[in-house]
Scaffold this active site. Structure first.
Site, PDB file in Angstrom:
ATOM      1  N   HIS A 176     -25.329  20.140  15.581  1.00 33.39           N
ATOM      2  CA  HIS A 176     -26.170  18.950  16.328  1.00 33.39           C
ATOM      3  C   HIS A 176     -26.699  19.429  17.625  1.00 33.39           C
ATOM      4  CE1 HIS A 176     -26.334  14.282  15.709  1.00 33.39           C
ATOM      5  NE2 HIS A 176     -27.019  14.518  16.824  1.00 33.39           N
ATOM      6  N   TYR A 205     -34.086   5.260  11.935  1.00 28.41           N
ATOM      7  CA  TYR A 205     -34.001   4.163  13.116  1.00 28.41           C
ATOM      8  C   TYR A 205     -35.097   3.248  13.070  1.00 28.41           C
ATOM      9  CZ  TYR A 205     -30.133   6.779  14.950  1.00 28.41           C
ATOM     10  OH  TYR A 205     -29.045   7.347  15.163  1.00 28.41           O
ATOM     11  N   GLU A 223     -26.783   8.272   9.782  1.00 25.33           N
ATOM     12  CA  GLU A 223     -27.006   7.571  11.184  1.00 25.33           C
ATOM     13  C   GLU A 223     -27.659   6.451  11.217  1.00 25.33           C
ATOM     14  OE1 GLU A 223     -28.256   9.977  14.507  1.00 25.33           O
ATOM     15  OE2 GLU A 223     -27.196  11.517  14.231  1.00 25.33           O
ATOM     16  N   ARG A 234     -18.067  11.305  11.108  1.00 26.43           N
ATOM     17  CA  ARG A 234     -18.931  12.233  11.172  1.00 26.43           C
ATOM     18  C   ARG A 234     -19.098  12.805  12.686  1.00 26.43           C
ATOM     19  NH1 ARG A 234     -24.856  12.292  12.335  1.00 26.43           N
ATOM     20  NH2 ARG A 234     -25.605  14.136  11.569  1.00 26.43           N
ATOM     21  N   ASN A 242     -30.830   9.965   8.413  1.00 19.43           N
ATOM     22  CA  ASN A 242     -30.840   9.190   9.739  1.00 19.43           C
ATOM     23  C   ASN A 242     -32.114   8.378   9.660  1.00 19.43           C
ATOM     24  OD1 ASN A 242     -28.638  10.662  10.039  1.00 19.43           O
ATOM     25  ND2 ASN A 242     -29.312  11.934  11.758  1.00 19.43           N
ATOM     26  N   GLU A 277     -30.923  16.987  11.708  1.00 22.13           N
ATOM     27  CA  GLU A 277     -32.367  16.674  12.211  1.00 22.13           C
ATOM     28  C   GLU A 277     -33.215  17.751  12.632  1.00 22.13           C
ATOM     29  OE1 GLU A 277     -32.371  13.202  15.013  1.00 22.13           O
ATOM     30  OE2 GLU A 277     -31.672  11.887  13.366  1.00 22.13           O
TER      31      GLU A 277
HETATM   32  C1  FCB Z   1     -30.913  10.809  16.637  1.00 21.80           C
HETATM   33  C2  FCB Z   1     -29.568  11.801  16.968  1.00 21.80           C
HETATM   34  C3  FCB Z   1     -28.472  11.280  17.536  1.00 21.80           C
HETATM   35  C4  FCB Z   1     -28.830   9.924  18.384  1.00 21.80           C
HETATM   36  C5  FCB Z   1     -29.520   9.138  17.855  1.00 21.80           C
HETATM   37  C6  FCB Z   1     -30.248   7.986  18.609  1.00 21.80           C
HETATM   38  O1  FCB Z   1     -32.045  11.519  16.448  1.00 21.80           O
HETATM   39  O2  FCB Z   1     -29.315  12.725  15.843  1.00 21.80           O
HETATM   40  O3  FCB Z   1     -27.786  12.502  18.339  1.00 21.80           O
HETATM   41  O4  FCB Z   1     -29.076  10.479  19.518  1.00 21.80           O
HETATM   42  O5  FCB Z   1     -30.952   9.772  17.458  1.00 21.80           O
END
Ligand code: FCB
Length: 462
Positions: free
Chosen positions: A129, A305, A369, A85, A303, A174
């Site tokens: 992006h 985290y 992600e 990707r 995505n 995002e």
């Molecule tokens: C996300 C982004 C990516 C990267 C990660 C850590 O928000 O999409 O580009 O910076 O965080």
């Protein structure tokens, strides 16, 4: 590449045909900022604002991927991934954001796609992006409705050139970050701090997504897979109080439902529209916009985290800020943290995926992600024995498997990121790569996490 040395068990519980990949983004890795006709994006401009980026870093050189692309594809082949990707830099393909295609800039992506296909890796294209051509920001940026139409035109330039060889197109990465961090908080490009502008940006990003998706689908001569990638977490009430429950509702509304409701239900959430009206704000919706935004898609890119809690009071117990707006205060769960200061919350990843499956049914998901920054300590050869990152990946991949067991339709997982790279406002100080990059020499060295990822993929396929 070496055998992995980690004691972290290999991933299990995912089917042989699950899609495994790695992800990157144009501005974060390419460099070559002024080559072959590329014009500045909002990140070229923002990264030159004093104090905007840690270390005054910028993406002028980054990982020099523009010149080292075949070597980077070879790295991916060594990992055994199914898919890559990457994002296309709008100002390379259409300098200035309007007008004809720039064949030299487009040529880079043609070569990349061909190189991937020759190596048996499926290209997964993200059209946007975050690198908006600076000229379009000067004309008003995403708060300006015309930008949505400019985006659809640009999308068609890419689609016309690559649609014969690329199956999967993600419109936006995002949009919450583009709209909220870029136009309201001001910590991302273009660095504006204007709540109403960020609301308008949200709507026009979604409109651009819908317009581009409709135009690509109308032009295709064979089926493609279209989608959008959203960054999502979980928003739980910090305590069992009415104020905290309301704060969690607001956070979930602004972060998740404000995007997924129009995309999937063709309407902005009624409670958010009411909250916005109470502060004198509104989304600039015109007739027909929501039909365009809710045009069908094939895949939701997720995505993830971390998840967080929200409180409806500040540390002094007040429920309103200086402007009379309700407090919505993030409270990070009390867990181990990554180098970003982000809590490590894999169980909330399962919670999110199961909730998405329940509240927005009928839409296959792919994790586009997931990953973590840690303070890597390379040895003399550049090798990093990153047990912390390996454990992060292992626990989050296990969280995906757990969500699938509870019915969530998740079909793939892309690690963020293939390479250490330009981490936006954090510059090069934060390393998310599963491959270490020595920024002096541009040497790449797979970390332990990359070897673990490679061995896990191979084992799951066996
Ligand atoms: C996300 C982004 C990516 C990267 C990660 C850590 O928000 O999409 O580009 O910076 O965080």
């Amino acid at each position: 590449m070496n055998p992995t040395t980690t004691s972290v068990p290999l991933a299990t519980g995912l089917p042989a045909k699950f899609v495994w990949g790695v992800a990157t983004a144009s501005y974060q890795i390419e460099g070559a900022h002024d080559e072959d006709g590329r014009t500045p994006s909002i990140w070229d401009t923002f990264s030159r604002v004093p104090g905007a980026v840690v270390g005054a870093d910028n993406g002028d050189v980054a990982c020099d991927h523009y010149h080292r692309m075949p070597q980077d594809v070879a790295l991916m082949k060594g990992l055994g991934v199914d898919s890559y990707r990457f994002s296309v830099a709008w100002p390379r393909v259409q300098p200035g954001g309007r007008g004809p295609v720039n064949p030299a800039g487009l040529g880079f992506y043609e070569r990349l796609v061909d190189e991937l296909l020759e190596n048996g890796i499926a290209p997964w294209v993200t059209l946007y992006h975050w690198d908006l051509p600076q000229e379009l920001e000067d004309a008003g940026g995403w708060p300006h409705r015309d930008t949505a139409y400019r985006f659809a035109d640009y999308a068609m330039l890419v689609f016309d050139a690559l649609g014969d060889r690329v199956d999967t197109f993600t419109t936006l990465n995002e949009p919450w970050c583009s709209a909220w961090l870029g136009y309201n908080v001001g910590v991302h490009a273009p660095g504006r701090k204007d709540f109403d502008a960020s609301l308008a940006a949200t709507h026009h990003l979604l409109l651009g997504h819908g317009l581009a998706t409709q135009r690509m689908r109308a032009a295709e001569t064979r089926p493609h897979n279209y989608g959008i990638t959203l960054n999502m977490g979980t928003a739980d009430p910090h305590g069992d109080t009415e104020a905290d429950r309301d704060a969690a509702r607001r956070a979930d509304g602004m972060g998740l439902r404000l995007y997924l409701d129009p995309l999937r239900k063709g309407a902005y959430p009624a409670d958010m529209v009411e909250d916005l009206a109470a502060r004198g704000s509104a989304l600039p919706v015109q007739d027909g916009d929501l039909e365009i935004i809710s045009t069908p898609i094939d895949t939701l890119g997720v995505n993830f985290y971390f998840g967080q809690d929200f409180a409806g009071t500040d540390e002094q117990g007040r429920t309103q800020d200086a402007n009379g707006e309700p407090i919505v205060r993030s409270v990070l769960p009390d867990t181990a943290r990554t180098a970003m200061g982000w809590p490590i919350t894999p169980e909330r990843f399962t919670q999110l995926l199961v909730r998405l499956h329940r509240d927005y049914p009928g839409l296959p998901m792919v994790i586009t992600e997931n990953g973590a920054a840690f303070d890597d300590q390379p040895d003399a050869t550049g090798y990093v024995a990153d047990d912390d990152r390996t454990e992060y990946l292992a626990s989050h991949i296990a969280a995906v498997a757990a969500a699938r067991e509870q019915g969530a339709d998740v079909r793939g997982y892309f690690a963020w990121s293939l390479l250490d790279n330009f981490e936006w406002a954090e510059g090069y100080a934060k390393r998310f790569g599963i491959v270490h990059v020595n920024y002096e020499t541009q040497e790449r060295t797979p970390k332990q996490s990359a070897l673990w990822f490679r061995d896990s993929i191979a084992a799951l396929r066996a």
